[in-house]
Design a protein around this motif. Structure first.
Motif, mmCIF file in Angstrom:
data_model
loop_
_atom_site.group_PDB
_atom_site.id
_atom_site.type_symbol
_atom_site.label_atom_id
_atom_site.label_comp_id
_atom_site.label_asym_id
_atom_site.label_seq_id
_atom_site.Cartn_x
_atom_site.Cartn_y
_atom_site.Cartn_z
ATOM 1 N N MET A 114 0.859 -1.177 0.000
ATOM 2 C CA MET A 114 0.000 0.000 0.000
ATOM 3 C C MET A 114 0.903 1.237 0.000
ATOM 4 O O MET A 114 1.903 1.284 0.724
ATOM 5 C CB MET A 114 -0.910 0.024 1.234
ATOM 6 C CG MET A 114 -1.791 -1.202 1.396
ATOM 7 S SD MET A 114 -2.803 -1.653 -0.015
ATOM 8 C CE MET A 114 -3.970 -0.307 -0.048
ATOM 9 N N LEU A 115 0.548 2.215 -0.814
ATOM 10 C CA LEU A 115 1.227 3.504 -0.850
ATOM 11 C C LEU A 115 0.130 4.554 -0.862
ATOM 12 O O LEU A 115 -0.530 4.768 -1.879
ATOM 13 C CB LEU A 115 2.123 3.624 -2.088
ATOM 14 C CG LEU A 115 2.889 4.943 -2.219
ATOM 15 C CD1 LEU A 115 3.809 5.154 -1.011
ATOM 16 C CD2 LEU A 115 3.674 4.988 -3.509
ATOM 17 N N THR A 116 -0.085 5.199 0.271
ATOM 18 C CA THR A 116 -1.283 5.994 0.463
ATOM 19 C C THR A 116 -1.022 7.190 1.375
ATOM 20 O O THR A 116 0.026 7.260 2.026
ATOM 21 C CB THR A 116 -2.392 5.091 1.064
ATOM 22 O OG1 THR A 116 -3.592 5.839 1.214
ATOM 23 C CG2 THR A 116 -1.970 4.507 2.403
ATOM 24 N N THR A 117 -1.973 8.097 1.408
ATOM 25 C CA THR A 117 -1.914 9.206 2.367
ATOM 26 C C THR A 117 -2.677 8.854 3.639
ATOM 27 O O THR A 117 -2.608 9.585 4.615
ATOM 28 C CB THR A 117 -2.524 10.491 1.767
ATOM 29 O OG1 THR A 117 -3.870 10.224 1.375
ATOM 30 C CG2 THR A 117 -1.709 10.990 0.602
ATOM 31 N N SER A 118 -3.387 7.731 3.621
ATOM 32 C CA SER A 118 -4.236 7.370 4.756
ATOM 33 C C SER A 118 -3.430 6.794 5.913
ATOM 34 O O SER A 118 -2.872 5.697 5.810
ATOM 35 C CB SER A 118 -5.300 6.354 4.345
ATOM 36 O OG SER A 118 -6.030 5.943 5.493
ATOM 37 N N GLY A 119 -3.420 7.534 6.997
ATOM 38 C CA GLY A 119 -2.791 7.047 8.215
ATOM 39 C C GLY A 119 -3.787 6.413 9.171
ATOM 40 O O GLY A 119 -3.453 6.118 10.315
ATOM 41 N N TYR A 120 -5.027 6.206 8.686
ATOM 42 C CA TYR A 120 -6.065 5.639 9.544
ATOM 43 C C TYR A 120 -5.739 4.198 9.926
ATOM 44 O O TYR A 120 -5.419 3.374 9.079
ATOM 45 C CB TYR A 120 -7.434 5.669 8.856
ATOM 46 C CG TYR A 120 -7.976 7.048 8.638
ATOM 47 C CD1 TYR A 120 -8.261 7.891 9.716
ATOM 48 C CD2 TYR A 120 -8.208 7.517 7.359
ATOM 49 C CE1 TYR A 120 -8.762 9.161 9.517
ATOM 50 C CE2 TYR A 120 -8.712 8.786 7.141
ATOM 51 C CZ TYR A 120 -8.984 9.598 8.224
ATOM 52 O OH TYR A 120 -9.481 10.855 8.016
#
Length: 138
Positions: free
Chosen positions: A93-99
């Motif tokens: 995964m490469l994302t902005t989501s830190g959730y």
């Protein structure tokens, strides 16, 4: 399958982020063939070779964003894990989501890693030796 360059598929709806990944690969001399898809539906077409697209060679390392139009990353991951041909796909995964809920959902679907886009360098540092030295199935 040592010595073969494994293809990388970047699944990302933001062209600037896609180019940032490709630039980071070039700077790190990551010579593997790189392809890109703008969302999960396009990625599935590329992986399966459907809708007039040539089928991507396997195995393929997939870099997957979460938040995309048409088919998001978690939905694509669900599709891959249900498909006998792709259920063992190597997905980072490469994302902005830190959730935490997104991280948990991704790891529940057996991703190889979860990287925030701000840590792109760490992903590239992980992928280069992984792809170079790993024994992939034929």
């Amino acid at each position: 399958m040592t010595g073969k360059l494994v293809d990388a598929l970047i699944v990302e709806d933001n062209d600037i982020d896609t180019e940032a990944v490709k630039r980071a690969f070039r700077r790190a001399d990551f010579a593997n063939p790189t392809h890109s898809a703008g969302d999960g539906e396009e990625a599935l077409e590329m992986l399966r070779g459907s809708h007039g697209r040539p089928k991507l060679p396997q195995p393929c390392v997939i870099l997957l964003d979460i938040n995309m139009p048409r088919m998001d990353g978690i939905t694509l991951l669900d599709e891959l894990r249900r498909d006998d041909e792709f259920k063992q796909s190597i997905v980072f995964m490469l994302t902005t989501s830190g959730y935490e809920s997104d991280r948990k959902s991704a790891y529940d679907k057996n991703v190889a890693g979860y990287f925030l886009k701000e840590n792109l360098g760490a992903l590239v540092e992980t992928l280069k030796p992984y792809c170079k030295g790993n024994e992939f199935p034929a």
